[in-house]
Structure formats: C-alpha cells, structure tokens
Design a protein around this motif. Structure first.
Motif, PDB file in Angstrom:
ATOM      1  N   TRP A 129       0.835  -1.202   0.000  1.00  0.00           N
ATOM      2  CA  TRP A 129       0.000   0.000   0.000  1.00  0.00           C
ATOM      3  C   TRP A 129       0.870   1.253   0.000  1.00  0.00           C
ATOM      4  N   LEU A 130       1.951   1.216   0.773  1.00  0.00           N
ATOM      5  CA  LEU A 130       2.870   2.345   0.764  1.00  0.00           C
ATOM      6  C   LEU A 130       3.389   2.580  -0.653  1.00  0.00           C
ATOM      7  N   GLY A 131       3.705   1.490  -1.369  1.00  0.00           N
ATOM      8  CA  GLY A 131       4.174   1.619  -2.739  1.00  0.00           C
ATOM      9  C   GLY A 131       3.151   2.336  -3.604  1.00  0.00           C
ATOM     10  N   ILE A 132       1.894   1.955  -3.459  1.00  0.00           N
ATOM     11  CA  ILE A 132       0.843   2.574  -4.270  1.00  0.00           C
ATOM     12  C   ILE A 132       0.681   4.051  -3.916  1.00  0.00           C
ATOM     13  N   VAL A 133       0.717   4.351  -2.605  1.00  0.00           N
ATOM     14  CA  VAL A 133       0.595   5.751  -2.176  1.00  0.00           C
ATOM     15  C   VAL A 133       1.778   6.575  -2.693  1.00  0.00           C
ATOM     16  N   LEU A 134       2.976   5.982  -2.665  1.00  0.00           N
ATOM     17  CA  LEU A 134       4.161   6.680  -3.175  1.00  0.00           C
ATOM     18  C   LEU A 134       3.997   6.990  -4.664  1.00  0.00           C
ATOM     19  N   ILE A 135       3.492   6.008  -5.408  1.00  0.00           N
ATOM     20  CA  ILE A 135       3.263   6.236  -6.844  1.00  0.00           C
ATOM     21  C   ILE A 135       2.281   7.389  -7.037  1.00  0.00           C
ATOM     22  N   TRP A 136       1.219   7.338  -6.253  1.00  0.00           N
ATOM     23  CA  TRP A 136       0.181   8.363  -6.390  1.00  0.00           C
ATOM     24  C   TRP A 136       0.763   9.764  -6.113  1.00  0.00           C
ATOM     25  N   VAL A 137       1.526   9.870  -5.009  1.00  0.00           N
ATOM     26  CA  VAL A 137       2.026  11.193  -4.626  1.00  0.00           C
ATOM     27  C   VAL A 137       3.166  11.648  -5.542  1.00  0.00           C
ATOM     28  N   PHE A 138       4.189  10.816  -5.714  1.00  0.00           N
ATOM     29  CA  PHE A 138       5.409  11.298  -6.367  1.00  0.00           C
ATOM     30  C   PHE A 138       5.405  11.111  -7.879  1.00  0.00           C
ATOM     31  N   ALA A 139       4.660  10.120  -8.366  1.00  0.00           N
ATOM     32  CA  ALA A 139       4.664   9.900  -9.813  1.00  0.00           C
ATOM     33  C   ALA A 139       3.450  10.542 -10.482  1.00  0.00           C
ATOM     34  N   VAL A 140       2.266  10.331  -9.887  1.00  0.00           N
ATOM     35  CA  VAL A 140       1.061  10.834 -10.536  1.00  0.00           C
ATOM     36  C   VAL A 140       0.840  12.313 -10.229  1.00  0.00           C
ATOM     37  N   TRP A 141       0.912  12.657  -8.960  1.00  0.00           N
ATOM     38  CA  TRP A 141       0.544  14.005  -8.540  1.00  0.00           C
ATOM     39  C   TRP A 141       1.691  14.987  -8.775  1.00  0.00           C
ATOM     40  N   LEU A 142       2.860  14.716  -8.166  1.00  0.00           N
ATOM     41  CA  LEU A 142       3.976  15.635  -8.307  1.00  0.00           C
ATOM     42  C   LEU A 142       4.760  15.406  -9.600  1.00  0.00           C
ATOM     43  N   GLN A 143       4.633  14.218 -10.165  1.00  0.00           N
ATOM     44  CA  GLN A 143       5.321  13.837 -11.408  1.00  0.00           C
ATOM     45  C   GLN A 143       6.825  13.985 -11.330  1.00  0.00           C
ATOM     46  N   TRP A 144       7.386  13.686 -10.163  1.00  0.00           N
ATOM     47  CA  TRP A 144       8.839  13.776 -10.002  1.00  0.00           C
ATOM     48  C   TRP A 144       9.532  12.512 -10.485  1.00  0.00           C
ATOM     49  N   LEU A 145       8.871  11.363 -10.316  1.00  0.00           N
ATOM     50  CA  LEU A 145       9.519  10.083 -10.581  1.00  0.00           C
ATOM     51  C   LEU A 145       8.593   9.217 -11.411  1.00  0.00           C
ATOM     52  N   PRO A 146       9.175   8.252 -12.149  1.00  0.00           N
ATOM     53  CA  PRO A 146       8.333   7.375 -12.979  1.00  0.00           C
ATOM     54  C   PRO A 146       7.468   6.450 -12.120  1.00  0.00           C
ATOM     55  N   THR A 147       6.313   6.027 -12.673  1.00  0.00           N
ATOM     56  CA  THR A 147       5.396   5.196 -11.906  1.00  0.00           C
ATOM     57  C   THR A 147       5.910   3.774 -11.740  1.00  0.00           C
ATOM     58  N   SER A 148       6.491   3.215 -12.784  1.00  0.00           N
ATOM     59  CA  SER A 148       6.894   1.813 -12.667  1.00  0.00           C
ATOM     60  C   SER A 148       7.848   1.455 -13.777  1.00  0.00           C
ATOM     61  N   GLY A 149       8.253   0.185 -13.786  1.00  0.00           N
ATOM     62  CA  GLY A 149       9.129  -0.310 -14.835  1.00  0.00           C
ATOM     63  C   GLY A 149      10.585  -0.192 -14.457  1.00  0.00           C
ATOM     64  N   GLN A 150      11.441  -0.681 -15.344  1.00  0.00           N
ATOM     65  CA  GLN A 150      12.864  -0.666 -15.060  1.00  0.00           C
ATOM     66  C   GLN A 150      13.543   0.406 -15.893  1.00  0.00           C
ATOM     67  N   GLY A 151      14.532   1.035 -15.294  1.00  0.00           N
ATOM     68  CA  GLY A 151      15.268   2.064 -15.993  1.00  0.00           C
ATOM     69  C   GLY A 151      16.456   2.405 -15.149  1.00  0.00           C
ATOM     70  N   GLY A 152      16.746   3.693 -14.985  1.00  0.00           N
ATOM     71  CA  GLY A 152      17.890   4.077 -14.177  1.00  0.00           C
ATOM     72  C   GLY A 152      17.545   4.105 -12.708  1.00  0.00           C
ATOM     73  N   LEU A 153      18.366   4.843 -11.995  1.00  0.00           N
ATOM     74  CA  LEU A 153      18.188   4.970 -10.549  1.00  0.00           C
ATOM     75  C   LEU A 153      16.829   5.576 -10.218  1.00  0.00           C
ATOM     76  N   ARG A 154      16.359   6.484 -11.100  1.00  0.00           N
ATOM     77  CA  ARG A 154      15.081   7.144 -10.844  1.00  0.00           C
ATOM     78  C   ARG A 154      13.936   6.142 -10.702  1.00  0.00           C
ATOM     79  N   HIS A 155      14.048   5.036 -11.438  1.00  0.00           N
ATOM     80  CA  HIS A 155      13.006   4.019 -11.339  1.00  0.00           C
ATOM     81  C   HIS A 155      13.095   3.227 -10.031  1.00  0.00           C
TER      82      HIS A 155
END
Lengths: 292, 306, 337
Positions: free
Chosen positions: B146-172
């Motif tokens: 649940w924390l993971g989902i909330v983190l996605i919601w806040v930082f990826a969806v809302w603030l758009q600072w980080l990607p929502t999912s998948g593999q990539g660099g450190l940002r992922h």
C-alpha cells in the motif's frame, strides 16, 4: 512537612499516569474501523458490497467532488467503496483471530511440552522452531500459492507457521523455570499426573504471556493476510478483503486514487491501534516481554 | 571460532535439506504434475510414457533422491509458463534486478535508521526521539504494497517527479526501494535506539566522558560500536524481509525481478520455477544469516581472542 | 605542588544537587562543603544512598542528565569555579585536571577496544601531543601502576585481564594526563582482599610520587583508616562530620560516625557485642524536619527532631578543622560513645 511537599515533576508524572490508563483513542478506533463493521456490516453499510452501479463507476468520495450516496466513492464497477471496506473488516478480524488462535495454541503446546519434558523432546522441538524461525514465511507462501492457489487453508497455514515458533520459544523458557517451583513439586507429590500439572498448574502461569504475545501479533497477521490477498494468493475472490480492494485499485492509481487509498488507511489505523493496545497490555501484564 | 563456523554451517545445510523435503512434499501433495503438463484429453499411452519418463512410477524416496540430485546440479526442470526455458535460468536472469533493488533498500534503511536511532537515544524525549518513535510505530502498521501505491500516487502521478513503474535508471528504483526499506527502517530505528539507551548507561561510556572525550566520540566510538551488535543480529532477519518485500513491491512497481517472476509463476502454476525461486531464496537468505553470524562472532573480541 | 601552606586544590562550597522525579524533587547532595589539599587523601564515607557517589559525579559535572543537576554551590578547582563553565570548557578540564576511577573495573573498560586504544585516548585528551611516544608513555603508565609486561598488555582486550589488572588499567587512565585531583569511587569494592591491599598501597605510592589529591569515596572505615588523611562522613545527602582521620577515629563527634566506627570489627574490640545501627536511612523524599539521623539516634533529644543542627566544632577542635553537625556538641563534656 506535608504542607510543603514538593510539586511533582509535571511531564514525568503525566506520562506515568498515561501508562496506567487504557489507551482510549486506539480502543475507539478499533471499535469504529474493525470490530463494529466486522460484526454489523450488513446493518451499517449503505449498499450491498457486491452490487454494481454501472452508471456510477469510479465516483470520487463525497469530499472530493462526489456525492453522499457513495461517501468514499466507487470502484470500476460502481460498487460502493465504503460498503466494501466495512464488509472487508470481517475478514481482517476473523482471519487474524482464527490464525492467532491456531498459531498460539500450536506454539504454546509445543513450548509447554518442550519445557516440561526437556531432554530429547525439547532439543527436537526447539530445532524445529529454529528452522521455521530461519525461514522467511514468503517461501512457504510461494510454495503453497502454486500448490493450492488462493485459499483460506493456505493463509491459515502460513499464519500458523509464522507464529508458532515465537510462542513455542517464549512459553518454553517460562515453563523451564516454572517447573522447578514449589507449587509444581507439591502438585507432583500430591499425585497429579503430567497433563494435570501442565494444564492446571503451569498453563495458568504462562497465560498472561500468551495473551500479550497474541495481541502484539494481531497487527502482523492482519498485514500478512492483506499482503497475501493483494498478491492474489490469499482469500479468493470475490470476498472484499482489504488486500484485494487495494489490488483492484492499483490500475486506477492515476485516475481514482480512493479505491486503493481507503482500504490501506483502514489497515493502517487498525494495526496502529492494536499495536498501541498491545504495548499497553504488555506494560500492564507482562513487562518482561519488553524485548520482543 | 572455526568450531563455531563449522557447527553453524552444519545447521545451515540441515535447514536447506529440510526445505528440499518440504518443497518436494508440497509438489506431490497437490496432485500429479501430469495434470499441468498434459492436455486434458491425453491418451493413456501418453500418460504412461510421461509417468515413466518423470519417474513418477518409482517409490517416493527414489523420486526424492532424483529430485535432490538434479536440484544439486541446478536442474529444476523447464518452466511451464515460459515454455522451454530452464527454471533456474529464468531465476538467474532476474536476480540482478532484485539484488540491486534490495541492495538499495538496505542502504537506505541503514543510512536513515542508524543515525536516527542513535540521535534519538542520545536526546531521549526530544522532538527527534518522538519522530523516531513515531516512525517505528508507523513502520509496523503500514503494509509495504500500500505504501508503494501511495508513493506512486504522490510522487509519480501528482507531483510527477519520478516514474510510476518499470525498469530504468536509478530514478526508477527510488520509490520501490523506499517502499521496501520503510519496514526495516522502523525495526532498525527501534532496535538501535533501545540498544544505544542500554549502552549509554554503562560504566565504560561514563569513563569515556570522564576522560574528557568529545561527546561525538563518546557516542559514535564508545557507545555505537558496542550497540551496533544488536542491529547487526537483526541484519539476517533484514535480508529475509527484504526478500519478502521485493516480491510484494516488485509486483506493485512491475519491477522485473525474481519477486515479480515468482508471482507470475504462481499465476501460471509454474511449479519448476517456484521450486527454483524457493530454494534459491532460501540459500541466499541462509547464506546471509550465516555470514552475519560469523561477522558477529568475529567482531566480538571475546569470541575472536577466546 | 608539595604539601604545606594553603595548597588547597579543590574547594567545594554549599554544593547542592537536585533530582526531579515522579516521586518529587529530592536533594541527594545537600549543602556539601569540602577542602582537598595537594598530596592529601580525603575519605568520603557513607552508606549506599547517602549521596557520596552523586557528589563524586557532581564534581566532574557528570550527573545523570536530564534528571539531576547542580542547583547551588561552587566547585573551585585551583581557583576556577567549575559550576558555571560551558560543557566544552568543562570537557577540557575533565581527564586533564580532574579524573575519576569508577567502582567496577569489569564494566568501566570498553570491551570492544584494546587497553592501548583506551589508554592512548586518555593520554591524548591530556594534551594535543602527537602520536609518537604515545606507546612508550602508555607502557610507562602501566609500569607505574605495577602491570607486568606492559607493552604486551597494550594489545590486550579487557576480557583478557584479571579484575585487579583491569583496575590498574583504569588507574592508569585516570593518571594519564597528570591530574591535580582524582575522585576514586569505591575503586576496590569489586576486588578481593589481597588485591585490594595491593591496590591501596599502589595509590599511596603514586600519591607520594605525583602529589595528586585523592577524594576516596567508600563505605569501608577499614579502608579509610588505612589510606586517608582526612575524613568526611555523609548521611542522607549531608556531611555530618569532617576532620583529620585521627580525630574521627579517636574522638568521633557525631553519633552516626561513632556508630559506624563501632561496627567495623577490626577497629575496636567491642564491635562483636554491638549491633549495627538500628533502622534505615530516611528516604530522601521524606527527610525529617530536624537532624536527618535523629530518628535512629540513641542520643537524640526533642530539639534534634525539630531543628537541623548547624556545623559545630568537633571534639578534635576547630583549629584542626574538625566539625560535626550535632546539637549535643554544645555540651563540651558529652561523648557519643
């Protein structure tokens, strides 16, 4: 002297008083979020948790621009989230209770036997406890998950596996010292059998420990059950367990955050409250358990 | 020291053996593997042929020895879901992704929890101690997925600072690593804080102050080095909970590691892959614990210099 | 810094320590005044809980925080009052000008580091001298403390030494930077009798060589007789009697002191017949209004229970700095024996 008695150090004194008082807020939260919904969801839920309202799909909560008809919004089939969460409480409560009962009974029985019999029995049982301690439960979860698929039995077995070794160790330690005490010797002289000594003389003395440990583990088990259901290897659909509700909301995280958010909040509040309650109970009943 | 190392090694091997028995028993307790391997309308000849090829007509102990023999050679059979791929190969392919994520999570938990626990203990009842205690309480109460989902919601969806999912660099890796680390931070803060409180009360810490040493030296040299053994013992359990966390969190973030593989294998009832994952995880976990035990013994001068 | 003239190195005046707890505010150290001269050993004697260890910690400003603090008085070390100093300034004094030996040698060495490591630290705290020569000086200190094969001991961990050796190491740490005052808090309690005697002889010898002043905290009058020049007797946070060791033993002027001395078997032949002092010291949270000892005192009069006695000249005479807090001393012919 009494008239000039020094004032109490206010902060410390207040904290000491707080220790003695039962934690009101956690108790109230538990009642509102877990116990009352678990026992009376049918009476208080505004809707049938399984019924779709297709015209009201993905409605936001009332305070987020939605309507009071669905206070916490709806999911992708237009089912009322509040009703689903209220009905989910039953699964959280009953599975954690039954799971704890099984794990505690099994573990305590092993601990009683190991501590009372000593010798080879003790060595074998404690070795087993070490092994199951040494294994992350997730391995069993994976194996059972693929063997049986999602099922209630699998969840209960995993719960019992996680719990029994802890109870066995703690109870064994206490039995080892209890069995040397006078009242056990007296019972033995009076001709009491082993079973009678264990159940009537030793068990009552470790009961507080078992109760405190069980309380402290409820939160762990609720989270474990939710995790299994989230992964799709816990309680099978369509039961609206909190873990499943969160899983269902995952794909809508960009558009309908409330589907995943509120069931998780329910878990958070319940587990937090139970842990605070368990800490208080431990301080009251069994301060020696501090280390756990 | 060597005696200790050998006797612990024997215990580890015994535990691994116990797991192979468990895995073998489970694979046979749940119906014949034939059901998954053959089509529903298989002829009796096909069934008989496969039965003898897999050795299913042999007694259980012979079957177990064959299973153990091939497992020791790294042969768990071919995956059912990813046809033709050897199960162990799939696990090994995914392992680097899991290890890098788990490693980052461990780093984050140590970097946050140890200083926080130490400072909380040295300033008992200050605001930072209250913060540490709040984190310890919350950490136990928040499910990682649940924390993971909330983190996605806040930082990826809302603030758009980080990607929502998948593999990539450190940002992922940042969000999933935090989701895994959260629980360990809570546990480590609690352990470090209480161990430090005990050690700060000892006579040798008092003596260090009597010598006129700077407070930072008293805390980090004299107190922390002794208190660190407690979080260190926890490190073995930490390895286990990082493995658990990776399975859950990889699913949330679609991180293509072993955890994600395991959940996909369960959905496909892919027993060979699960066997490989379970045994591989068990070996990693037990090896980590074994190393921690050795390190622990070695760090204690009373053990090292007998 | 030889004895003679007024060479007082440590002068404590009206020291008061307060502890705020759930049970209330108490004063485990209450209005303590002491003088310690160079080359002199002052025995601070009392039962456990009398506040003697707390006094020792207060002198180094190492009271358990945040519960305990100094609320009144001065601690003058060579003319400098330590009470108002900043923590940083105090740290530069600790270990260098005033050192302390703790009770339990088992517990006061850090199990994770070698003896050498812990000794170097103390040596370097004394002055910012470079590393070279550290090893030789550390070995020299251990030799001074009578440890055989000191170079090898530097590599050892505490658990590899015996209790007596460990206490010598603790002594070496205290002496590392040539302090003016050492507070020794029951340094021999944890040692067996032979080792204890050796250690006391060692302390005496070192004092002769270095002129260090020692505040020796103990509950054991036998040790006091053996080692100390002057004695201060503590009861319930206060000093009830203070004087030269001969005056204290030959002319005790407070009933408490007299009773303590009688209870030491080796000191008087009558000991066997006399019971230890009846009753318990009062809890610090509920001290009686008058003399704290009055409820247990065989010589108590109504006034003792009502009003706390001032410091009066003891039977050894004020010119010998012999004082005691007992109303009965107003009668010159009275004796507490």
């Amino acid at each position: 002297m009494a008239s000039i008695a020094p004032p109490l150090a206010p902060r410390k004194a207040r904290r000491a008083a707080r220790r003695r008082r039962p934690p009101i807020i956690p108790l109230a939260l538990l009642l509102v979020v877990l116990i009352v919904p678990a026992l009376a969801a049918d009476l208080i839920a505004p809707h049938d948790p399984y019924q779709s309202h297709l015209r009201n799909r993905l409605q936001p909560p009332a305070f987020w621009g939605g309507s009071w008809e669905f206070p916490l919004g709806t999911d992708r089939l237009g089912r009322c989230m509040l009703s689903r969460i209220l009905h989910g409480a039953w699964y959280a409560l009953s599975i954690s209770m039954v799971g704890i009962a099984i794990g505690a009974a099994l573990g305590s029985a092993m601990g009683l036997i190991a501590g009372y019999a000593r010798g080879l029995t003790d060595v074998v049982l404690m070795r087993l406890a070490d092994i199951s301690f040494a294994l992350p439960a997730v391995l069993l979860v994976l194996a059972l998950g693929v063997a049986w698929g999602p099922s209630l039995q699998a969840v209960l077995i995993v719960v019992a596996f996680v719990l029994w070794a802890q109870f066995a160790r703690q109870v064994r330690g206490e039995v080892l010292s209890l069995r040397e005490r006078d009242f056990v010797a007296r019972a033995r002289v009076a001709g009491a059998g082993h079973l009678r000594i264990l159940l009537r003389h030793i068990l009552p003395n470790v009961f507080n420990t078992i109760v405190v440990m069980a309380t402290l583990q409820i939160g762990v088990i609720i989270i474990l059950e939710a995790t299994l259901s989230f992964l799709g290897i816990g309680i099978p659909r369509p039961a609206p367990t909190w873990g499943l509700l969160i899983a269902d909301g995952r794909q809508f995280i960009t558009s309908a955050w409330w589907i995943s958010f509120f069931p998780g909040l329910a878990i958070l509040l319940v587990v937090l409250s139970i842990n605070l309650l368990g800490d208080w109970l431990r301080d009251r009943l069994d301060p020696r358990l501090r280390q756990i | 020291m060597i005696r200790f190392a050998l006797s612990r090694l024997a215990q580890v091997l015994f535990t691994i053996w116990a797991i192979t028995v468990l895995v073998f028993a489970l694979s046979h307790a749940t119906g014949s593997p034939l059901d998954t391997l053959l089509p529903d309308d298989a002829t009796p000849e096909q069934i008989a042929a496969l039965t003898s090829r897999l050795g299913l007509d042999q007694p259980y102990h012979i079957q177990y020895l064959r299973f153990l023999g091939s497992a020791l050679q790294g042969d768990f059979g071919d995956s059912l879901r990813w046809r033709g791929e050897p199960a162990l190969g799939l696990v090994l392919d995914r392992l680097p992704a899991t290890l890098s994520l788990g490693g980052l999570a461990v780093l984050i938990s140590l970097a946050v929890a140890l200083p926080l626990g130490v400072v909380a203990a040295t300033r008992k009842d200050s605001w930072i101690d209250l913060l540490a205690r709040a984190i310890a309480l919350l950490g136990q109460a928040i499910p990682a997925f649940w924390l993971g989902i909330v983190l996605i919601w806040v930082f990826a969806v809302w603030l758009q600072w980080l990607p929502t999912s998948g593999q990539g660099g450190l940002r992922h890796m940042i969000l999933p690593a935090i989701a895994i680390a959260w629980f360990q931070i809570a546990a480590l803060v609690r352990l470090t804080r209480s161990a430090m409180l005990d050690v700060l009360d000892t006579e040798y810490v008092k003596l260090a102050r009597i010598k006129g040493l700077a407070e930072s030296r008293v805390v980090w040299k004299h107190a922390f080095v002794n208190a660190a053994s407690v979080p260190l013992t926890y490190f073995g359990i930490l390895a286990g909970s990082v493995l658990t966390g990776s399975i859950v969190v990889e699913t949330v973030f679609s991180w293509p590691g072993t955890g994600w593989l395991a959940i996909e294998a369960i959905r496909g009832r892919d027993f060979p892959v699960i066997q490989a994952v379970v045994l591989f995880f068990a070996v990693i976990f037990l090896a980590a614990n074994y190393l921690v035990d050795l390190l622990y013994a070695w760090l204690d001068p009373r053990v090292r210099h007998g | 810094m030889a004895a003679g003239g007024d060479s007082t190195v440590l002068k404590v005046r009206g020291l008061r320590v307060e502890i705020a707890s759930a049970a209330g505010v108490i004063h485990p150290v209450d209005d303590i005044s002491l003088d310690l001269r160079a080359g002199e050993t002052l025995g601070l004697v009392g039962e456990s809980g009398s506040g003697k260890s707390m006094t020792g910690l207060a002198l180094l400003r190492l009271l358990p925080r945040p519960a305990a603090r100094i609320v009144a008085g001065r601690i003058e070390l060579d003319g400098t009052d330590l009470v108002p100093l900043s923590e940083g300034a105090m740290r530069r004094i600790r270990g260098r000008r005033i050192a302390m030996i703790l009770q339990d040698p088992q517990a006061s060495l850090n199990p994770a580091f070698t003896i050498g490591n812990q000794l170097f630290e103390a040596l370097r705290a004394g002055d910012r001298s470079p590393r070279q020569g550290l090893r030789a000086r550390a070995a020299g200190l251990l030799r001074l403390l009578g440890l055989p094969a000191p170079e090898e001991r530097l590599q050892a961990y505490p658990h590899q030494l015996s209790g007596g050796m460990r206490q010598r190491v603790v002594g070496a740490i205290a002496l590392a930077s040539d302090p003016q005052v050492i507070v020794a808090d029951e340094p021999t309690t944890a040692l067996d009798l032979t080792i204890q005697a050796q250690y006391l002889a060692l302390l005496e010898d070192i004092q002769k060589r270095t002129g260090v002043a020692i505040l020796f905290i103990t509950h054991d009058f036998g040790v006091v007789a053996r080692l100390c020049h002057r004695v201060a007797v503590m009861y319930a946070g206060r000093i009830v009697e203070q004087g030269d060791v001969r005056d204290i033993f030959d002319r005790p002027s407070h009933p408490y002191t007299a009773a303590l001395i009688r209870s030491v078997p080796s000191l008087t032949a009558r000991a066997a017949r006399l019971p230890a002092i009846a009753g318990q010291p009062p809890p610090l949270s509920a001290l009686p209004a008058g003399c704290s000892f009055a409820p247990r005192c065989a010589h108590a009069q109504p006034r003792c229970l009502a009003q706390a006695p001032p410091e009066l000249p003891g039977r050894g005479g004020a010119e010998n700095r012999h004082v005691a807090r007992c109303w009965r001393l107003e009668d010159p012919s009275w004796t507490p024996d």
